[in-house]
Design an enzyme around this catalytic site. Structure first.
Site, PDB file in Angstrom:
ATOM      1  CG  HIS A 224     -15.553  64.043 -37.860  1.00  0.00           C
ATOM      2  ND1 HIS A 224     -14.212  63.832 -38.061  1.00  0.00           N
ATOM      3  CD2 HIS A 224     -15.768  65.352 -38.173  1.00  0.00           C
ATOM      4  CE1 HIS A 224     -13.655  64.952 -38.495  1.00  0.00           C
ATOM      5  NE2 HIS A 224     -14.579  65.881 -38.565  1.00  0.00           N
TER       6      HIS A 224
ATOM      7  CG  HIS B 220     -11.984  66.835 -34.719  1.00  0.00           C
ATOM      8  ND1 HIS B 220     -13.297  67.243 -34.931  1.00  0.00           N
ATOM      9  CD2 HIS B 220     -12.001  65.494 -34.739  1.00  0.00           C
ATOM     10  CE1 HIS B 220     -14.049  66.173 -35.089  1.00  0.00           C
ATOM     11  NE2 HIS B 220     -13.305  65.098 -34.967  1.00  0.00           N
TER      12      HIS B 220
ATOM     13  CB  CYS C 108     -10.102  65.479 -27.384  1.00  0.00           C
ATOM     14  SG  CYS C 108      -9.533  64.029 -26.466  1.00  0.00           S
TER      15      CYS C 108
ATOM     16  CG  HIS D 222      -8.680  64.196 -39.601  1.00  0.00           C
ATOM     17  ND1 HIS D 222      -8.602  64.700 -38.324  1.00  0.00           N
ATOM     18  CD2 HIS D 222      -9.694  63.291 -39.592  1.00  0.00           C
ATOM     19  CE1 HIS D 222      -9.538  64.122 -37.582  1.00  0.00           C
ATOM     20  NE2 HIS D 222     -10.215  63.260 -38.318  1.00  0.00           N
TER      21      HIS D 222
ATOM     22  CD  GLU E 190      -6.171  64.413 -33.782  1.00  0.00           C
ATOM     23  OE1 GLU E 190      -5.067  64.043 -33.362  1.00  0.00           O
ATOM     24  OE2 GLU E 190      -7.188  63.696 -33.798  1.00  0.00           O
TER      25      GLU E 190
ATOM     26  CG  ASN F 133     -13.061  56.894 -34.121  1.00  0.00           C
ATOM     27  OD1 ASN F 133     -13.709  55.928 -33.749  1.00  0.00           O
ATOM     28  ND2 ASN F 133     -13.565  58.125 -34.123  1.00  0.00           N
TER      29      ASN F 133
ATOM     30  CB  SER G 105     -17.795  60.647 -32.730  1.00  0.00           C
ATOM     31  OG  SER G 105     -17.494  60.017 -33.950  1.00  0.00           O
TER      32      SER G 105
END
Length: 334
Positions: free
Chosen positions: A54, A87, A109, A137, A139, A237, A280
């Protein structure tokens, strides 16, 4: 000793408190390098489902090199290579890629993969899984897709009241990796009050980089009148870092993608600026902010270091297959 007098704010030297660690985490670094390597090895285009990470600048840079970002794997023409973002994705997306006759590179990740595996394991053991995270989101969508019948989303402490489970003795919580540590524990405490037998995941779900960046921001926030976090609006984040700065006492904190988004009015009466960046964000963007601030008199830069980071992840295994492009094209002929 005589009387000590405080230096008036106007006469204090202007300074920048620069957070360390900041910027790229190991998972982001791996994902961005994976796209660059794939373009190098297999040539353009390499399709990427959703933004690889992102960050606006990273996405635009990779697009110029030949990456094509799509919302769904179903948009990719058969016989091509599609990469999954850091994600993570649900199993149904892998299935869509197979049906669409695509070869895949999975840049999820490894810390997100760990949460996926925990979800699968607890679902097999028939637990109710309470996933702490933000609705919508990527993730969260990916993790939920691993065990949709067992997972319910808890989006903050205010969601706890409506949570219902089948057996209060068989409940576990997991979380999105990029949340605020403090906010997550607040939600966990509320869940434990409601479900005293709630099980915690075998290891901490919130990633080391998210925690480290939040710790550094807390350190800055107590000393700075203004905190600037470099990061994109859709970066969870990065958004959390702004929240953490405000909660830790910073009078003002803002999120910007680029230096030219900073409003000079924010600097009125400010002698200390705290500066950090989301996991990121490439450091070139932080350097541009430092230059922007130095032109306005903030030339003194002090490093505020709260942790060392040395973790690296190996690249996705699919990149070791030098025939991946040929294999993708062969799928169309089958």
């Amino acid at each position: 000793m005589g009387n000590m007098t405080a230096t008036p704010a106007a006469n204090r030297p202007k300074r920048v408190l620069l957070a360390a660690p900041r910027g790229y985490c190991a998972g982001v670094d791996r994902a961005v390098i994976a796209v660059e390597k794939a373009l190098e090895q297999y040539g353009a285009p390499i399709y990427v489902r959703h933004e690889i990470v992102h960050n606006k600048y990273v996405v635009q840079t990779l697009e110029r090199k030949g990456a094509i970002f799509v919302d769904q794997a179903t948009e990719v023409p058969p016989g091509n290579i599609v990469m999954f973002s850091a994600h993570g994705v649900a199993p149904t997306v892998h299935e869509e890629a197979r049906e669409g006759r695509l070869k895949t590179i999975d840049a999820t990740c490894p810390l997100v993969t760990k949460v996926h595996k925990e979800a699968v394991r607890f679902a097999k053991e028939d637990f109710d899984i309470l996933l702490i995270g933000h609705e919508g989101h990527e993730e969260v969508i990916g993790t939920s897709g691993e065990a949709p019948d067992h997972i319910q989303l808890v989006d903050g402490p205010e969601d706890v009241a409506k949570v219902e489970v089948r057996d209060p003795s068989r409940v576990v919580w997991l979380s999105q990796t990029t949340l605020s540590v403090d906010e997550t524990m607040e939600t966990v405490d509320a869940l434990k009050e409601k479900f005293p037998e709630l099980i915690s995941p075998p290891s901490d779900d919130i990633c080391y980089a998210t925690q480290n960046r939040q710790t550094a921001i807390k350190e800055l926030a107590g000393q700075a009148e203004l905190v600037i976090v470099v990061g994109s609006k859709n970066s969870s984040n990065s958004q959390r870092m702004v929240d953490v700065a405000k909660q830790a006492g910073a009078p003002a904190a803002y999120l910007v993608d680029f230096a030219d988004e900073i409003d000079e009015a924010w600097l009125d009466g400010v002698t200390s600026v705290g500066l950090s960046s989301g996991a990121s964000v490439p450091d070139v963007l932080v350097q541009e902010v430092l230059e922007w601030l130095s032109v306005r008199g903030y030339m003194d830069v002090e490093l505020v270091k709260t942790a060392d980071e040395s973790l690296t992840f190996s690249l996705p295994k699919e990149l070791r297959d030098h025939d991946l492009r040929a294999k993708a094209e062969a799928l169309v002929k089958e």
